[in-house]
Motif scaffolding. Structure first.
Motif, PDB file in Angstrom:
ATOM      1  N   ALA A  45      43.598   7.357 124.205  1.00 35.59           N
ATOM      2  CA  ALA A  45      43.237   6.106 124.868  1.00 35.59           C
ATOM      3  C   ALA A  45      41.834   5.629 124.514  1.00 35.59           C
ATOM      4  O   ALA A  45      41.583   4.429 124.468  1.00 35.59           O
ATOM      5  N   THR A  46      40.919   6.583 124.272  1.00 35.02           N
ATOM      6  CA  THR A  46      39.512   6.212 124.102  1.00 35.02           C
ATOM      7  C   THR A  46      38.963   6.434 122.699  1.00 35.02           C
ATOM      8  O   THR A  46      37.892   5.942 122.373  1.00 35.02           O
ATOM      9  N   GLY A  47      39.659   7.246 121.917  1.00 33.15           N
ATOM     10  CA  GLY A  47      39.144   7.595 120.594  1.00 33.15           C
ATOM     11  C   GLY A  47      38.071   8.667 120.628  1.00 33.15           C
ATOM     12  O   GLY A  47      37.455   8.974 119.612  1.00 33.15           O
ATOM     13  N   GLN A  48      37.817   9.248 121.796  1.00 38.55           N
ATOM     14  CA  GLN A  48      36.786  10.271 121.945  1.00 38.55           C
ATOM     15  C   GLN A  48      37.426  11.644 122.094  1.00 38.55           C
ATOM     16  O   GLN A  48      38.411  11.796 122.807  1.00 38.55           O
ATOM     17  N   LEU A  49      36.855  12.623 121.429  1.00 36.01           N
ATOM     18  CA  LEU A  49      37.364  13.979 121.493  1.00 36.01           C
ATOM     19  C   LEU A  49      36.611  14.788 122.545  1.00 36.01           C
ATOM     20  O   LEU A  49      35.438  14.535 122.801  1.00 36.01           O
ATOM     21  N   PHE A  50      37.302  15.745 123.121  1.00 30.95           N
ATOM     22  CA  PHE A  50      36.702  16.630 124.112  1.00 30.95           C
ATOM     23  C   PHE A  50      36.110  17.848 123.416  1.00 30.95           C
ATOM     24  O   PHE A  50      36.679  18.357 122.456  1.00 30.95           O
ATOM     25  N   GLU A  51      34.966  18.277 123.899  1.00 27.05           N
ATOM     26  CA  GLU A  51      34.384  19.558 123.527  1.00 27.05           C
ATOM     27  C   GLU A  51      34.486  20.417 124.770  1.00 27.05           C
ATOM     28  O   GLU A  51      33.885  20.090 125.789  1.00 27.05           O
TER      29      GLU A  51
END
Length: 120
Positions: free
Chosen positions: A27-33
């Protein structure tokens, strides 16, 4: 963290935090660390929601029993509340568009709901 700018968001539509991470990343294009991600100036941490001996499920309308929740805070200590609410509204609308239902639990729920409606 900015004073009072914190929101807990319960999610339905993902079985667990791993599935929710994948949906939020889509949805956001951001990956989780690990359990956190930076999204539109927000720090988003994700957790499995379960009480000992119980199984959280999103089939129930009791959102406090939904399988996943987020803790959301501003990345910048000087972020103003209107900017935080706007960024959070955008995030929640994106999640909704990707099949995740959300319920926010924060001190500014009415303002957040209005911002979400305005951004649709």
């Amino acid at each position: 963290m900015s004073d009072g700018l914190y929101c807990k968001v319960y999610l339905a539509g993902a079985a667990d935090s791993a599935a929710a991470k994948a949906a939020i990343s889509a949805a956001t294009g951001q990956l989780f660390e690990r359990r956190g991600a930076q999204v539109a100036g927000l720090r988003v941490d994700i957790f499995d929601n379960g009480q000992p001996g119980s199984k959280a499920t999103d089939a129930d309308d009791d959102f406090m029993r939904w399988p996943v929740y987020l803790e959301v805070e501003p990345m910048a200590a000087d972020m103003a509340q209107p900017a935080f609410i706007a960024a959070l509204a955008g995030l929640l609308n994106s999640l909704d568009a990707h099949g995740l239902r959300s319920v926010a639990s924060c001190d500014f729920e009415d303002e957040l709901a209005a911002a979400q409606q305005a951004r649709r």
